[in-house]
Scaffold this motif. Structure first.
Motif, mmCIF file in Angstrom:
data_model
loop_
_atom_site.group_PDB
_atom_site.id
_atom_site.type_symbol
_atom_site.label_atom_id
_atom_site.label_comp_id
_atom_site.label_asym_id
_atom_site.label_seq_id
_atom_site.Cartn_x
_atom_site.Cartn_y
_atom_site.Cartn_z
ATOM 1 N N GLY A 48 0.623 -1.235 0.159
ATOM 2 C CA GLY A 48 -0.051 -0.135 -0.034
ATOM 3 C C GLY A 48 0.828 1.265 -0.183
ATOM 4 N N ARG A 49 2.017 1.379 0.778
ATOM 5 C CA ARG A 49 2.661 2.438 0.864
ATOM 6 C C ARG A 49 3.391 2.554 -0.272
ATOM 7 N NH1 ARG A 49 4.840 -0.428 5.794
ATOM 8 N NH2 ARG A 49 3.456 0.136 7.608
ATOM 9 N N THR A 50 4.190 1.624 -0.861
ATOM 10 C CA THR A 50 4.976 1.857 -2.087
ATOM 11 C C THR A 50 4.391 1.839 -3.534
ATOM 12 O OG1 THR A 50 5.341 -0.348 -2.253
ATOM 13 C CG2 THR A 50 6.889 0.560 -0.792
ATOM 14 N N LYS A 51 3.180 1.132 -3.519
ATOM 15 C CA LYS A 51 2.605 1.240 -4.764
ATOM 16 C C LYS A 51 1.355 2.138 -4.698
ATOM 17 C CE LYS A 51 2.100 -0.994 -8.821
ATOM 18 N NZ LYS A 51 2.933 -1.026 -9.919
ATOM 19 N N GLY A 52 0.464 2.003 -3.771
ATOM 20 C CA GLY A 52 -0.769 2.915 -3.888
ATOM 21 C C GLY A 52 -0.514 4.437 -3.339
ATOM 22 N N THR A 53 0.074 4.538 -2.188
ATOM 23 C CA THR A 53 0.391 6.013 -1.740
ATOM 24 C C THR A 53 1.417 6.468 -2.464
ATOM 25 O OG1 THR A 53 -0.320 5.301 0.757
ATOM 26 C CG2 THR A 53 1.246 7.250 0.210
ATOM 27 N N ARG A 54 2.175 5.999 -2.822
ATOM 28 C CA ARG A 54 3.423 6.601 -3.847
ATOM 29 C C ARG A 54 2.761 7.186 -5.044
ATOM 30 N NH1 ARG A 54 8.809 3.396 -4.811
ATOM 31 N NH2 ARG A 54 8.731 4.016 -2.519
ATOM 32 N N THR A 55 1.882 6.539 -5.867
ATOM 33 C CA THR A 55 0.928 7.101 -6.771
ATOM 34 C C THR A 55 -0.033 8.169 -6.664
ATOM 35 O OG1 THR A 55 1.290 4.595 -8.111
ATOM 36 C CG2 THR A 55 -0.239 6.201 -8.619
ATOM 37 N N LEU A 56 -0.749 8.074 -5.584
ATOM 38 C CA LEU A 56 -1.591 8.960 -5.149
ATOM 39 C C LEU A 56 -0.912 10.350 -4.774
ATOM 40 C CD1 LEU A 56 -3.984 6.640 -2.833
ATOM 41 C CD2 LEU A 56 -4.562 7.928 -4.876
ATOM 42 N N ARG A 58 1.554 11.686 -6.075
ATOM 43 C CA ARG A 58 1.891 12.327 -7.236
ATOM 44 C C ARG A 58 0.742 12.851 -7.867
ATOM 45 N NH1 ARG A 58 6.014 8.068 -8.113
ATOM 46 N NH2 ARG A 58 4.566 6.621 -9.143
ATOM 47 N N MET A 59 -0.506 12.664 -7.517
ATOM 48 C CA MET A 59 -1.575 13.172 -8.023
ATOM 49 C C MET A 59 -2.091 14.571 -7.434
ATOM 50 S SD MET A 59 -4.071 9.711 -8.459
ATOM 51 C CE MET A 59 -5.284 10.624 -8.920
ATOM 52 N N GLU A 63 -6.974 16.043 -9.276
ATOM 53 C CA GLU A 63 -7.079 14.861 -9.791
ATOM 54 C C GLU A 63 -7.594 13.744 -8.895
ATOM 55 O OE1 GLU A 63 -3.216 15.226 -12.650
ATOM 56 O OE2 GLU A 63 -2.907 14.451 -10.726
ATOM 57 N N ARG A 64 -7.152 13.748 -7.618
ATOM 58 C CA ARG A 64 -7.937 12.901 -6.729
ATOM 59 C C ARG A 64 -9.478 12.923 -6.685
ATOM 60 N NH1 ARG A 64 -3.868 14.817 -2.370
ATOM 61 N NH2 ARG A 64 -1.660 14.462 -3.322
ATOM 62 N N GLY A 65 -9.891 14.415 -6.728
ATOM 63 C CA GLY A 65 -11.215 14.615 -6.272
ATOM 64 C C GLY A 65 -12.033 14.061 -7.600
ATOM 65 N N ARG A 66 -11.455 14.293 -8.685
ATOM 66 C CA ARG A 66 -12.132 13.956 -9.974
ATOM 67 C C ARG A 66 -12.188 12.272 -10.001
ATOM 68 N NH1 ARG A 66 -9.667 18.359 -12.424
ATOM 69 N NH2 ARG A 66 -7.573 17.134 -13.007
ATOM 70 N N MET A 67 -11.242 11.706 -9.701
ATOM 71 C CA MET A 67 -11.295 10.105 -9.306
ATOM 72 C C MET A 67 -12.280 9.771 -8.353
ATOM 73 S SD MET A 67 -8.069 7.812 -7.621
ATOM 74 C CE MET A 67 -8.431 8.691 -6.153
ATOM 75 N N LEU A 117 -9.158 23.250 -2.372
ATOM 76 C CA LEU A 117 -7.922 22.882 -2.392
ATOM 77 C C LEU A 117 -7.025 23.509 -3.801
ATOM 78 C CD1 LEU A 117 -8.599 19.490 -0.735
ATOM 79 C CD2 LEU A 117 -7.417 21.212 0.070
ATOM 80 N N PRO A 118 -5.803 23.338 -3.509
ATOM 81 C CA PRO A 118 -5.308 23.897 -4.991
ATOM 82 C C PRO A 118 -5.006 22.627 -5.951
ATOM 83 C CG PRO A 118 -3.626 23.530 -2.983
ATOM 84 C CD PRO A 118 -4.914 23.340 -2.509
ATOM 85 N N ASP A 119 -4.604 23.013 -7.220
ATOM 86 C CA ASP A 119 -4.530 21.851 -8.144
ATOM 87 C C ASP A 119 -2.953 21.456 -8.064
ATOM 88 O OD1 ASP A 119 -4.812 20.079 -10.083
ATOM 89 O OD2 ASP A 119 -4.627 21.479 -11.757
ATOM 90 N N GLU A 120 -2.765 21.081 -6.644
ATOM 91 C CA GLU A 120 -1.295 20.736 -6.430
ATOM 92 C C GLU A 120 -1.206 19.614 -5.595
ATOM 93 O OE1 GLU A 120 1.885 21.797 -6.670
ATOM 94 O OE2 GLU A 120 1.881 23.937 -6.828
#
Length: 693
Positions: A48-56, A58-59, A63-67, A117-120
């Motif tokens: 979860g840490r190295t695959k999921g969180t690492r990808t999230l 970077r968004m 992008e997360r909100g639209r997801m 929230l910012p687009d950051e």
């Protein structure tokens, strides 16, 4: 026999062994088995840490909100199959609506928070803090997504909502989740997760599911992880006391079942609409989800002289509740989650009966529709009466997690407040009253012992979401026995999954780090007027220094006539003795208008579509006739704007399809002494994008 899957490390995996049998709450049939035996929990967390969180991480928030929005829309399309399985948990269609569509609605609500929230990939927390007299040293708090995972250990009563309301928050924050639902109803959670995974909307590793025991997962968490637990206070304390959690200082959000209460104001009489509102609210809270809600009403407080009238009215209302197979349209209350749960509820009721008496319902029989009491986990609503609430503690300490409530008397507002506090901390409370004074006294007196207080009367009852409804934008949690945690709460909830960092440095360096212009930072002087630049072309710090303008008495008189603002300070014939001013003073809004005349460029069309508003406007120094002003105008922040979906059934709004963004400008209006006459103003403009794709 079907064995539920665990979705871990990118695959659906069945645990070893036979596992725990899971039963249909309505007829006792075996649905499936669940087991996590043989799973490597350390690897699950690392994935979860190295695959999921690492990808999230970077968004961006947008992008997360639209997801989240895409996921909510997808789950809505498949909701009916969730309803079909939800009946087996004992829930009616109405109960399941709260669980299923309430959970999906939580995704929508958190998705909409992206606009705040910012687009950051990070967010600012609070304003710039100046740390030096010369303005060369300052600080800014920022929020960064943690690098761990959210471990959610959920209760059995809301197998869908319990998961979605939690993951919506951590996913928006940029942190992956490992969900461990309560075993007794985890078959419904598993169905929803299968649909989520098959949609491929979430990045791999963002969501993992374990159905069965949590094993030794807590032995492998670190300070970058966050644990949330919903359930009993005793289990929560046991988990929270795990040596590894204490050693690593792992954030632990506990939401425990609590003895929530409702108070009938001493002003309410049977002929008032508030009386019916009170009775209806109690029946709903006792029978919804068969009383299996952490926010359900367990204690009812009424003035002594109205006790009999109230409990008779409640009993009459409860008698109208049809009980049985939730798939039958006539049924309004279904079963408890299982026979084990039924036994536990009845055991707790026996403890309550040590100081209370049963005034409605039966411990061993109930009239059912389309169901067999010997097979299903059905129970009658039970209303108890405790006439000595200050002498006996059981009603304030023992919770029967089912359709069980105890009615108790109070003499005055002080007693009502004291009785509410005897629950030693609750998720929520309600007070039904038309008296503003009673409501104020109760809220201020009982507020420290409650996470939420609902004030109900004839004005808001129709639109109120009800006593226990957890709303995504409000905190869900409570002090003391309720766990001391805060789930959700809009932006507050998101911050639980982020690390706050105080960054210190020069304003110019802080601007470069945060991508938001900080006071006293160096500006970017350009030959092209900022208003002639498209959204993409503007850079944070782009700055314009305007020419100067002398303010005259004639200017002030004309603005007074034009605006109709003839306040005495703007009239030159005023006697200014005993006033704050030396002579005629310019209107603050005139200075702002004059400033706009200085920084707005030409009459030709440009990428600026419109003025969107002004924030933080302060008039800090009077401007007198003869004073000269000029403007330092700086690009402070850029905010992406999404195009609104065009609905063919709604009249088209001109310009709604123009790609654009919001630009915030840091405006300083200064006089000839370099002193700000308007402290700070933030002007917002809507700016067209050059790229129309």
């Amino acid at each position: 026999m079907k064995k539920l899957g665990n979705y871990i490390t990118g695959n659906w995996i069945e645990g070893d062994g036979d596992g725990q049998q899971l039963f249909n709450a309505v007829n006792g049939d075996i649905i499936a088995t669940a087991t996590t035996q043989g799973l490597d929990f350390k690897s699950i967390l690392n994935y979860g840490r190295t695959k999921g969180t690492r990808t999230l991480r970077r968004m961006t928030f947008h992008e997360r909100g639209r997801m989240l929005k895409a996921l909510a829309l997808h789950l809505l399309e498949h909701k009916e199959k969730f309803y079909t399985l939800s009946y087996k948990t004992g829930a009616t269609r109405a109960d399941s609506w709260v669980d299923i569509e309430g959970g999906i609605g939580n995704l929508f609500s958190n998705a909409s928070l992206r606009r705040k929230l910012p687009d950051e990939v990070f967010a600012l927390d609070g304003d710039n803090i100046g740390l030096s007299k010369g303005g060369t040293f300052a600080a800014q708090h920022i929020l960064l997504p943690k690098e761990g995972v959210a471990v959610h250990i959920n209760a059995f009563n809301f197998p869908v909502w319990g998961m979605l309301e939690k993951i919506a928050v951590n996913l928006l924050a940029g942190v992956a989740a490992v969900v461990k639902p309560a075993s007794v109803t985890c078959y419904l959670t598993e169905m929803v997760v299968r649909e989520i995974i098959s949609s491929k909307i979430l990045p791999e590793g963002a969501l993992q599911l374990i159905c069965g025991s949590a094993g030794d997962i807590l032995d492998h968490v670190t300070f970058q992880d966050v644990i949330t637990f919903t359930g009993s206070a005793s289990t929560g304390l046991l988990l929270k006391s795990n040596p590894n959690i204490l050693r690593e200082n792992v954030p632990f959000n506990l939401e425990a079942d609590s003895l929530n209460c409702i108070v009938l104001g001493n002003d309410v009489t049977p002929d008032m609409p508030e009386w019916d509102i009170f009775i209806k609210e109690i029946r709903k809270e006792m029978t919804s989800k068969a009383g299996q809600k952490c926010t359900a009403i367990r204690r009812i407080f009424v003035t002594e002289n109205k006790m009999e009238d109230v409990w008779k009215a409640i009993s009459k209302s409860l008698a109208q509740t049809t009980i049985g197979n939730p798939e039958n349209e006539k049924v309004r209350m279904g079963a408890l989650a299982g026979q084990t749960q039924k036994k536990e509820v009845l055991d707790q009721v026996q403890k309550l009966l040590a100081s209370s008496q049963l005034i409605y319902g039966s411990l061993d029989s109930v009239e059912l529709i389309d169901a067999d009491i010997n097979k299903g986990a059905f129970i009658s609503p039970l209303l108890l009466l405790n006439e000595t609430p200050f002498k006996s503690e059981e009603a304030h300490n023992v919770e029967a997690f089912g359709p069980v409530s105890t009615i108790m008397p109070y003499k005055n507002i002080d007693e009502a407040i004291e009785l509410s506090k005897k629950g030693k901390g609750s998720l929520c409370s309600s007070v039904v009253t038309s008296s503003k004074q009673f409501a104020r006294n109760y809220v201020l007196g009982a507020g420290t012992f409650h996470g939420r207080i609902l004030v109900l009367n004839s004005e808001d009852a129709k639109e109120s979401t009800g006593h226990g409804s957890p709303l995504p934008l409000l905190i869900h949690g409570g002090p003391g026995r309720a766990g001391g945690g805060e789930e959700m709460g809009g932006l507050r909830g998101i911050k639980h999954y982020m690390q706050r960092v105080a960054v210190q440095g020069s304003p110019t360096m802080l601007t470069a780090i945060t991508n938001v212009y900080q006071p006293n930072a160096k500006g970017n002087r350009t030959t092209i007027h900022p208003f002639k630049k498209y959204f993409e072309e503007l850079k944070i710090g782009d700055q314009l220094i305007t020419d100067k303008r002398k303010i005259t008495s004639d200017d002030i008189d004309k603005f007074a006539d034009l605006s109709g603002d003839h306040f005495y300070a703007h009239i030159k014939t005023t006697d200014f003795d005993d006033t704050m001013f030396e002579q005629q003073v310019a209107h603050g809004y005139f200075i702002m208008s004059a400033a706009a005349g200085l920084f707005v460029d030409s009459v030709e069309k440009n990428p600026v579509l419109l003025n969107y508003g002004i924030d933080e406007l302060r008039f800090t120094k009077p401007v007198y006739p003869g004073d000269e002003i000029y403007v330092r105008f700086t690009c402070k922040e850029k905010i992406q704007q999404e195009l609104k979906d065009i609905n063919p059934d709604v009249p088209f709004v001109k310009g709604s399809d123009i790609p654009r963004g919001i630009v915030k400008w840091y405006v300083e209006i200064l006089d000839e002494t370099e002193t700000p006459v308007i402290g700070v103003a933030t002007i917002l403009t809507m700016v067209k994008k050059k790229n129309t794709n």
